[in-house]
Design an enzyme around this catalytic site. Structure first.
Site, PDB file in Angstrom:
ATOM      1  N   ASP A 116      24.033  13.004 -23.349  1.00  0.00           N
ATOM      2  CA  ASP A 116      22.752  13.400 -23.921  1.00  0.00           C
ATOM      3  C   ASP A 116      22.466  14.867 -23.571  1.00  0.00           C
ATOM      4  O   ASP A 116      22.782  15.315 -22.460  1.00  0.00           O
ATOM      5  CB  ASP A 116      21.663  12.500 -23.318  1.00  0.00           C
ATOM      6  CG  ASP A 116      20.270  12.849 -23.775  1.00  0.00           C
ATOM      7  OD1 ASP A 116      19.963  12.604 -24.952  1.00  0.00           O
ATOM      8  OD2 ASP A 116      19.487  13.389 -22.956  1.00  0.00           O
TER       9      ASP A 116
ATOM     10  N   GLU B 113      26.309  15.452 -27.183  1.00  0.00           N
ATOM     11  CA  GLU B 113      25.265  15.718 -28.149  1.00  0.00           C
ATOM     12  C   GLU B 113      24.891  17.188 -28.106  1.00  0.00           C
ATOM     13  O   GLU B 113      24.179  17.638 -27.207  1.00  0.00           O
ATOM     14  CB  GLU B 113      24.047  14.844 -27.873  1.00  0.00           C
ATOM     15  CG  GLU B 113      23.108  14.845 -29.045  1.00  0.00           C
ATOM     16  CD  GLU B 113      21.697  15.185 -28.659  1.00  0.00           C
ATOM     17  OE1 GLU B 113      20.831  15.072 -29.526  1.00  0.00           O
ATOM     18  OE2 GLU B 113      21.443  15.591 -27.515  1.00  0.00           O
TER      19      GLU B 113
END
Ligand code: LAG
Ligand code: CA
Length: 512
Positions: A212, A248
């Site tokens: 993330d 990401e």
């Protein structure tokens, strides 16, 4: 020079592009906010039999509990500790899920929140999913433990302590993203704690990680952390197998940070993919499906073997993150199925399917004011189970896009045509297009506003095939339209612009 080349080669080899899925399983599905016990069932009863390769799960670690607004989905992006307990379940349920899914060859990819802990205004107390004490104000997270030394408060150079300018890579990596307490990943201690968390998950049996907010971490720090990761659990994976990594990084062009900085670590999310595909299928900005002939690197995307691709994700389906209004979601079901169909038929990238829950979207001044709403839940905050309807769809407001016949059948299509070249492109100069994958599969779209009746060379062996969009092969019979391929490999396709789904797909396993 030779040594340098060798080092570069070794560096790239140690990067984790390989998803570790079983041979012939080519996609993963994001079961957003699902409970671990429901996922275990889904692996056994649906994902394994239908050829899904794996699952991206919601963050499994302890997070803050927010009550204003009430239990938003995004509280799970605010870690409190690395204990395995969350709204999806406790550690024992997590272990049971991993074991049961692995046993049927459907692997687990963990959403790893390692850039930060909770928001700076998160307060102090035990409002966390396992009840661990923390104090955001003094940067105290005793269950890890992290303390003020372990955060970037002194390294960040902006007045507010927040990221203020996305063209300044130092700010983007060292300052707070939407007030989230930014971890000092350059510190050996912090790297060690993160690696310990990830290695615990590896020992339980997960196959890889989504990093993330990777854009907000220095590639060098991520490299140092991944270098500390153990090989996968040999109970299920070949010895020497390394965790799959996909990072990401939102890069739509024009910012200070680009996706290529992360190729040395693993794959990277290609956010241009869904933004552009949505624009084409919506026919905005004079885009036409005709232009998809050069889809992939030809559109300025990163190299296919580095890309993790998707039509929508948990952020941009509700206006968070990047992509904007063009993103297709289950709310635009007809166009969405076409977009997913195109993605799964096309060879570019490693594909991820989104599986969502429904929420009451409410646009006010161009923004969905209900974008925070968490998963279907009971009044005590516990997440509702995924129930099943007689027609195999899901109840309790779980959308289960991965169970839509057209999407499930295209996941199978991609497995069947795996390794075959992009071939036999045809278009009408507008929005009627078709292409094949070697001699194994063929797909045809009619996204124009008029009837389509064409005979096309498919490359497939002669025979009668079942279109897997309007139906599927069941007990040797076709529940949808049938397509006959003649001895020259050609077939007639008649697709109305008013059809429920204005596209058709056939593959060698759908031959009758
Ligand atoms: C991500 N990728 O880089 C996730 O995909 C995305 O879902 C996460 O944001 C983000 N990075 C941080 O992990 C989500 C929400 C944010 C939310 C954040 C933390 O999109 O809206 O911020 O998770 O929960 C919320 C409020 C902010 C507030 C912050 C801290 O929206 O206004 O400052 O919480 O209290
Ligand atoms: Ca950071």
């Amino acid at each position: 020079m030779k040594l340098l080349l060798l080092l570069v080669a070794v560096g790239l080899c140690s990067a984790q592009y390989n998803p570790n899925t079983r041979p012939g399983r080519t996609s993963i599905v994001h079961l957003f906010e699902w409970r671990w016990d429901d996922i275990a069932e889904e692996c056994e009863r649906y994902l394994a039999p239908n050829g899904f390769g794996g699952i991206q799960i919601s963050p499994p670690n302890e997070n803050i509990v927010l009550s204003n607004p009430w239990r938003p989905w995004y509280e799970r992006y605010q870690p409190i500790s690395y204990n395995l307990c969350s709204r999806s379940g406790n550690e024992q349920q997590f272990r049971d899920m991993v074991t049961r899914c692995n046993n049927v060859g459907v692997y687990i990819y963990v959403d790893a929140i390692i850039n930060h802990m909770c928001g700076s205004g998160g307060g102090a107390g035990t409002h966390s999913t396992c009840g661990s004490y923390f104090d955001a104000g003094s940067r105290d997270f005793p269950d890890v433990p992290y303390s003020a030394w372990d955060f970037n408060d002194n390294k960040c150079r902006t007045g507010s302590g927040e990221i203020e300018n996305y063209n300044d890579a130092n700010q983007v990596r060292d300052c707070r993203l939407v007030s989230l307490l930014d971890l000092a990943l350059e510190k050996d201690y912090v790297r060690g704690k993160v690696a310990e968390y990830l290695n615990n998950l590896i020992s339980i049996g997960v196959a890889g990680f989504r990093f993330d907010a990777a854009k907000h971490m220095w590639p060098g720090d991520l490299k140092a952390i991944t270098d500390r990761l153990n090989n996968l659990n040999t109970k299920w994976f070949p010895s020497g197998a390394k965790p799959f990594i996909f990072q990401e990084v939102i890069d739509l062009g024009g910012e200070g940070i680009s996706t290529s900085e992360y190729f040395g670590i693993g794959r990277v999310t290609e956010f241009k993919y869904g933004a552009k595909l949505g624009t084409v299928i919506r026919k905005w900005n004079n885009e036409k499906m005709l232009y998809l002939k050069s889809w992939g690197e030809g559109w300025g995307f990163m190299p296919s073997d580095k890309a993790l691709v998707f039509v929508d994700n948990h952020d941009n389906q509700r206006g968070h993150g990047a992509g904007g209004a063009s993103i297709l979601t289950f709310f635009d079901a007809r166009m969405y199925k076409m977009g997913i169909g195109f993605m799964l038929a096309h060879p570019y990238g490693f594909t991820r399917i989104m599986s969502s829950y429904r929420w009451p979207r409410n646009w006010v001044n161009g923004r969905d004011v209900n974008d925070w709403i968490g998963p279907p839940s009971n009044s005590d905050g516990s997440t509702k189970h995924v129930t099943l309807n007689a027609d195999t769809t899901c109840g309790n407001d779980w959308v289960c896009e991965h169970r839509w016949r057209q999407i499930k059948n295209m996941v199978i299509f991609r497995n069947v045509v795996d390794g075959q070249p992009f071939s036999n492109w045809w278009d009408n100069g507008s929005n009627q297009v078709a292409f094949g994958r070697g001699n194994k599969g063929f797909i045809v779209f009619n996204n124009d506003d008029w009837y389509m009746d064409v005979t096309l060379y498919t490359g497939l062996p002669a025979g009668t095939y079942c279109d897997v969009i309007s139906g599927q092969k069941e007990n040797g019979r076709c529940t949808g339209r049938q397509i006959s391929v003649d001895s020259n490999g050609s077939a007639r396709f008649q697709i109305s612009n008013n059809d429920e789904d204005p596209f058709a797909a056939i593959h060698v396993d759908s031959k009758l």
